[in-house]
Design a protein around this motif. Structure first.
Motif, PDB file in Angstrom:
ATOM      1  N   VAL A   2       0.841  -1.208   0.000  1.00 10.73           N
ATOM      2  CA  VAL A   2       0.000   0.000   0.000  1.00 10.73           C
ATOM      3  C   VAL A   2       0.872   1.252   0.000  1.00 10.73           C
ATOM      4  O   VAL A   2       0.625   2.209  -0.755  1.00 10.73           O
ATOM      5  CB  VAL A   2      -0.943  -0.017   1.218  1.00 10.73           C
ATOM      6  N   ALA A   3       1.898   1.272   0.842  1.00 10.89           N
ATOM      7  CA  ALA A   3       2.768   2.452   0.935  1.00 10.89           C
ATOM      8  C   ALA A   3       3.474   2.729  -0.390  1.00 10.89           C
ATOM      9  O   ALA A   3       3.548   3.880  -0.844  1.00 10.89           O
ATOM     10  CB  ALA A   3       3.789   2.252   2.055  1.00 10.89           C
ATOM     11  N   SER A  33      -0.643  -4.030  -4.359  1.00  9.89           N
ATOM     12  CA  SER A  33      -0.141  -2.924  -5.170  1.00  9.89           C
ATOM     13  C   SER A  33      -0.773  -2.871  -6.558  1.00  9.89           C
ATOM     14  O   SER A  33      -1.115  -1.787  -7.048  1.00  9.89           O
ATOM     15  CB  SER A  33       1.379  -3.007  -5.306  1.00  9.89           C
ATOM     16  N   GLY A  44       3.216  10.806  -6.645  1.00 14.07           N
ATOM     17  CA  GLY A  44       3.912  10.242  -5.499  1.00 14.07           C
ATOM     18  C   GLY A  44       5.313  10.785  -5.318  1.00 14.07           C
ATOM     19  O   GLY A  44       5.819  11.578  -6.133  1.00 14.07           O
ATOM     20  N   SER A  83       2.602   6.429  -7.373  1.00 16.30           N
ATOM     21  CA  SER A  83       1.521   7.109  -8.085  1.00 16.30           C
ATOM     22  C   SER A  83       2.047   8.304  -8.875  1.00 16.30           C
ATOM     23  O   SER A  83       3.194   8.733  -8.698  1.00 16.30           O
ATOM     24  CB  SER A  83       0.447   7.556  -7.096  1.00 16.30           C
ATOM     25  N   THR A 118       2.469   1.841  -3.303  1.00 20.48           N
ATOM     26  CA  THR A 118       1.475   2.269  -4.289  1.00 20.48           C
ATOM     27  C   THR A 118       1.338   3.781  -4.279  1.00 20.48           C
ATOM     28  O   THR A 118       1.261   4.427  -5.343  1.00 20.48           O
ATOM     29  CB  THR A 118       0.113   1.608  -3.996  1.00 20.48           C
ATOM     30  N   TRP A 119       1.311   4.373  -3.096  1.00 19.52           N
ATOM     31  CA  TRP A 119       1.254   5.841  -2.997  1.00 19.52           C
ATOM     32  C   TRP A 119       2.533   6.467  -3.551  1.00 19.52           C
ATOM     33  O   TRP A 119       2.485   7.482  -4.250  1.00 19.52           O
ATOM     34  CB  TRP A 119       1.065   6.257  -1.535  1.00 19.52           C
TER      35      TRP A 119
END
Length: 306
Positions: A138-139, A252, A148, A145, A141-142
């Motif tokens: 999850v981290a 992800s 990001g 982005s 993925t940010w």
């Protein structure tokens, strides 16, 4: 006198053997709860998966025997076979890069032993190991982005053309996922290799220095041979993580874009729970387990050889 001694010795020997057998049985009795737990929750499901792999079953209705059809599909269905290729590609990022980086890092940290900077570096390197793979997925993925941290850094140094939504890019998505695995694996490998370096006799380095060996020569002649077992452990753990990867990929990308990051673990989940094809999912899972064994067992023998 001479006729009674052998009898006593024999009696003592028999009594000692009985005690030894009793101790062995006592050990098995202590291990029995753990063995029962393993059998019910690990071994029995494996047997069921093997059984299901020979059937076409949706998990609810009646099943039909299909023999080796599900196994044939693993190698003839391009989507399923590609997942295995993706898993082998991830070995580059889960195993080759982390072990290489860890070898260099551990050698440098050996020189900083006892200093505050060395302790700080070890702590920072080990931090990813306390973060679950799902949270890491999850981290990252940010971070990957379009807005990001990674793209912001690239744009800050003038590399606007390089910036992209990495996990949505058909060309770079699998590589981007691989680097998440590199980040997760490097710290563990570094700690294992550092502990191995600590067991190498310091006199070997001293002898190498006396012979005129520089840092690189010391690394090749002393450090690498001394870390044979630890490297074997790192390679084994990380290859299994690469081939059986699930949480990082699922959280992800879920195998996307398209099927560019689809790996066997995610494919098994999709076949079983989204497509209701438990037989096909079980066959792919069994093939994956056999692939892991086929890769890991020879490596174990290789690293154990003198």
């Amino acid at each position: 006198m001479s006729s009674t001694r052998p009898t006593k010795v024999g009696a003592v020997t028999v009594r000692g053997r009985r005690r030894l057998r009793a101790r062995r049985w006592a050990g098995w009795l202590f291990a029995l709860p753990a063995l029962a737990f393993y059998g019910v929750f690990n071994f029995y499901p494996v047997l069921l998966s093997i059984q299901y792999s020979f059937y076409d079953w949706d998990g609810v209705g009646a099943s039909s025997w299909v023999g080796l059809e599900n196994y044939t599909a693993v190698f003839t269905d391009s989507e399923q076979f590609t997942t295995l290729l993706h898993a082998f590609y991830l070995i580059l990022f889960f195993t080759v890069l982390p072990v290489t980086i860890a070898l260099i890092t551990a050698s440098v940290l050996r020189q900083l032993e006892g200093r505050f900077t060395g302790a700080l570096a070890r702590t920072l390197l080990f931090l990813p190991q306390i973060i679950p793979g799902a949270a890491a997925g999850v981290a990252w993925t940010w971070m990957y982005s379009d807005n990001g941290v990674i793209n912001q850094l690239l744009r800050a140094v003038g590399l606007d053309d390089v910036a992209r939504p990495w996990l949505a890019d058909f060309t770079w998505a699998l590589t981007a996922v691989g680097f998440i695995g590199t980040w997760l694996s490097t710290g563990l490998c570094t700690m294992l290799l550092l502990s191995g370096i600590g067991k190498i006799d310091g006199s070997l380095y001293e002898a190498a220095r006396i012979d005129g060996a520089g840092p690189i020569r010391q690394f090749l002649a002393v450090t690498l041979p001394g870390l044979r077992n630890e490297i074997g452990v790192c390679v084994t753990i990380t290859i299994i993580a690469a081939l059986a990867s699930f949480d990082v990929v699922y959280l992800s990308t879920q195998g996307g874009p398209g099927t560019q990051t689809m790996v066997p673990g995610v494919a098994v989940y999709n076949l079983a729970f989204n497509d209701a094809r438990l037989g096909a999912a079980s066959a792919l899972a069994v093939v994956l387990a056999l692939v892991v064994i086929a890769v890991v067992v020879p490596l174990q023998r290789l690293f154990r050889e003198k």
